[in-house]
Structure formats: structure tokens, C-alpha cells
Design a protein around this motif. Structure first.
Motif, PDB file in Angstrom:
ATOM      1  N   GLN A 101      39.903  34.267   4.571  1.00  0.00           N
ATOM      2  CA  GLN A 101      41.104  34.819   5.180  1.00  0.00           C
ATOM      3  C   GLN A 101      41.443  33.982   6.416  1.00  0.00           C
ATOM      4  N   PHE A 102      42.602  33.354   6.415  1.00  0.00           N
ATOM      5  CA  PHE A 102      43.001  32.486   7.510  1.00  0.00           C
ATOM      6  C   PHE A 102      43.757  33.223   8.611  1.00  0.00           C
ATOM      7  N   ARG A 103      44.201  34.415   8.326  1.00  0.00           N
ATOM      8  CA  ARG A 103      44.929  35.272   9.253  1.00  0.00           C
ATOM      9  C   ARG A 103      46.190  34.578   9.750  1.00  0.00           C
ATOM     10  N   SER A 104      46.354  34.471  11.047  1.00  0.00           N
ATOM     11  CA  SER A 104      47.622  33.959  11.581  1.00  0.00           C
ATOM     12  C   SER A 104      47.763  32.448  11.419  1.00  0.00           C
ATOM     13  N   TYR A 105      46.696  31.760  11.072  1.00  0.00           N
ATOM     14  CA  TYR A 105      46.751  30.302  10.941  1.00  0.00           C
ATOM     15  C   TYR A 105      46.884  29.848   9.487  1.00  0.00           C
ATOM     16  N   SER A 106      47.273  30.730   8.598  1.00  0.00           N
ATOM     17  CA  SER A 106      47.335  30.375   7.183  1.00  0.00           C
ATOM     18  C   SER A 106      48.371  29.295   6.902  1.00  0.00           C
ATOM     19  N   GLY A 107      49.405  29.205   7.698  1.00  0.00           N
ATOM     20  CA  GLY A 107      50.403  28.161   7.513  1.00  0.00           C
ATOM     21  C   GLY A 107      49.841  26.779   7.773  1.00  0.00           C
ATOM     22  N   LEU A 108      48.864  26.667   8.657  1.00  0.00           N
ATOM     23  CA  LEU A 108      48.246  25.373   8.955  1.00  0.00           C
ATOM     24  C   LEU A 108      47.480  24.823   7.754  1.00  0.00           C
ATOM     25  N   TYR A 109      46.912  25.704   6.952  1.00  0.00           N
ATOM     26  CA  TYR A 109      46.169  25.266   5.763  1.00  0.00           C
ATOM     27  C   TYR A 109      47.070  24.460   4.843  1.00  0.00           C
ATOM     28  N   ASP A 110      48.278  24.934   4.617  1.00  0.00           N
ATOM     29  CA  ASP A 110      49.204  24.224   3.740  1.00  0.00           C
ATOM     30  C   ASP A 110      49.711  22.931   4.370  1.00  0.00           C
ATOM     31  N   ILE A 111      49.788  22.888   5.682  1.00  0.00           N
ATOM     32  CA  ILE A 111      50.259  21.676   6.370  1.00  0.00           C
ATOM     33  C   ILE A 111      49.171  20.611   6.412  1.00  0.00           C
ATOM     34  N   ILE A 112      47.945  21.013   6.732  1.00  0.00           N
ATOM     35  CA  ILE A 112      46.862  20.048   6.957  1.00  0.00           C
ATOM     36  C   ILE A 112      46.228  19.568   5.655  1.00  0.00           C
ATOM     37  N   VAL A 113      45.998  20.478   4.715  1.00  0.00           N
ATOM     38  CA  VAL A 113      45.319  20.122   3.456  1.00  0.00           C
ATOM     39  C   VAL A 113      46.379  19.836   2.400  1.00  0.00           C
ATOM     40  N   PRO A 114      46.442  18.588   1.916  1.00  0.00           N
ATOM     41  CA  PRO A 114      47.451  18.239   0.908  1.00  0.00           C
ATOM     42  C   PRO A 114      47.251  19.000  -0.398  1.00  0.00           C
ATOM     43  N   LYS A 115      48.326  19.136  -1.149  1.00  0.00           N
ATOM     44  CA  LYS A 115      48.282  19.861  -2.422  1.00  0.00           C
ATOM     45  C   LYS A 115      47.383  19.170  -3.443  1.00  0.00           C
ATOM     46  N   ASP A 116      47.217  17.855  -3.359  1.00  0.00           N
ATOM     47  CA  ASP A 116      46.398  17.123  -4.327  1.00  0.00           C
ATOM     48  C   ASP A 116      44.971  16.881  -3.837  1.00  0.00           C
ATOM     49  N   ASN A 117      44.534  17.587  -2.810  1.00  0.00           N
ATOM     50  CA  ASN A 117      43.186  17.452  -2.267  1.00  0.00           C
ATOM     51  C   ASN A 117      42.158  17.943  -3.290  1.00  0.00           C
ATOM     52  N   LEU A 118      41.035  17.234  -3.401  1.00  0.00           N
ATOM     53  CA  LEU A 118      39.998  17.560  -4.367  1.00  0.00           C
ATOM     54  C   LEU A 118      39.439  18.969  -4.143  1.00  0.00           C
ATOM     55  N   LEU A 119      39.193  19.347  -2.905  1.00  0.00           N
ATOM     56  CA  LEU A 119      38.619  20.661  -2.626  1.00  0.00           C
ATOM     57  C   LEU A 119      39.599  21.780  -2.958  1.00  0.00           C
ATOM     58  N   ARG A 120      40.869  21.547  -2.737  1.00  0.00           N
ATOM     59  CA  ARG A 120      41.871  22.551  -3.102  1.00  0.00           C
ATOM     60  C   ARG A 120      41.934  22.709  -4.625  1.00  0.00           C
ATOM     61  N   LYS A 121      41.828  21.585  -5.355  1.00  0.00           N
ATOM     62  CA  LYS A 121      41.839  21.648  -6.816  1.00  0.00           C
ATOM     63  C   LYS A 121      40.618  22.388  -7.344  1.00  0.00           C
ATOM     64  N   ILE A 122      39.452  22.117  -6.761  1.00  0.00           N
ATOM     65  CA  ILE A 122      38.229  22.813  -7.174  1.00  0.00           C
ATOM     66  C   ILE A 122      38.376  24.305  -6.945  1.00  0.00           C
ATOM     67  N   ASN A 123      38.891  24.686  -5.795  1.00  0.00           N
ATOM     68  CA  ASN A 123      39.054  26.108  -5.477  1.00  0.00           C
ATOM     69  C   ASN A 123      40.045  26.785  -6.413  1.00  0.00           C
ATOM     70  N   ASP A 124      41.081  26.072  -6.824  1.00  0.00           N
ATOM     71  CA  ASP A 124      42.094  26.657  -7.708  1.00  0.00           C
ATOM     72  C   ASP A 124      41.643  26.712  -9.170  1.00  0.00           C
ATOM     73  N   LEU A 125      40.843  25.735  -9.602  1.00  0.00           N
ATOM     74  CA  LEU A 125      40.487  25.639 -11.020  1.00  0.00           C
ATOM     75  C   LEU A 125      39.237  26.426 -11.417  1.00  0.00           C
ATOM     76  N   ILE A 126      38.300  26.600 -10.493  1.00  0.00           N
ATOM     77  CA  ILE A 126      37.027  27.225 -10.839  1.00  0.00           C
ATOM     78  C   ILE A 126      37.016  28.675 -10.370  1.00  0.00           C
ATOM     79  N   ASP A 127      36.640  29.561 -11.283  1.00  0.00           N
ATOM     80  CA  ASP A 127      36.471  30.969 -10.946  1.00  0.00           C
ATOM     81  C   ASP A 127      35.010  31.167 -10.539  1.00  0.00           C
TER      82      ASP A 127
END
Length: 70
Positions: free
Chosen positions: A9-35
């Protein structure tokens, strides 16, 4: 006792996650693809449900190990 938190839970800083971490980042892909819920199901029988302090989320700990390995 086993904690069931599966998402950070990022709380009030959740907008920074989308700004700082690119959509094609490996860790973001792992988090989205693996349950990661299979980890919770595997470890559920290993923890006492009525006694002891609440443990750290095993899913979070597993993600830390994956991050360390990468």
C-alpha cells in the motif's frame, strides 16, 4: 499467526510509483504476471492460527528474496 497482506500500500505516494517505475520495468512485469498467492496456501499449515505474534507476510518475504536474486 499468518498475515495475509499481498499488495504493497503506497498511500498518498501511489502516484510516484507510476512516475518513477516505467511500465516496461522487469519487476513490474513480474508483479503483474505472477500470482503469488500459492505461497500463502503452501505455508498456511506451517503457522499456528491461535498462538503467537502475527508473522510477516510470506508473500512479501518471498518477493524480497526474488528481488535479492535479481
Amino acid at each position: 499467526m499468518l498475515s495475509t497482506q499481498q499488495k504493497i500500500q503506497f498511500r498518498s505516494y501511489s502516484g510516484l510509483y507510476d512516475i518513477i517505475v516505467p511500465k516496461d520495468n522487469l519487476l513490474r512485469k513480474i508483479n503483474d504476471l505472477i500470482d503469488f498467492s500459492f505461497i500463502y496456501e503452501e505455508l498456511l499449515a506451517k503457522y499456528c492460527h491461535t498462538n503467537g505474534r502475527t508473522a510477516e507476510s510470506p508473500i512479501k518475504m518471498f518477493k524480497y528474496l526474488v528481488l535479492k536474486t535479481i
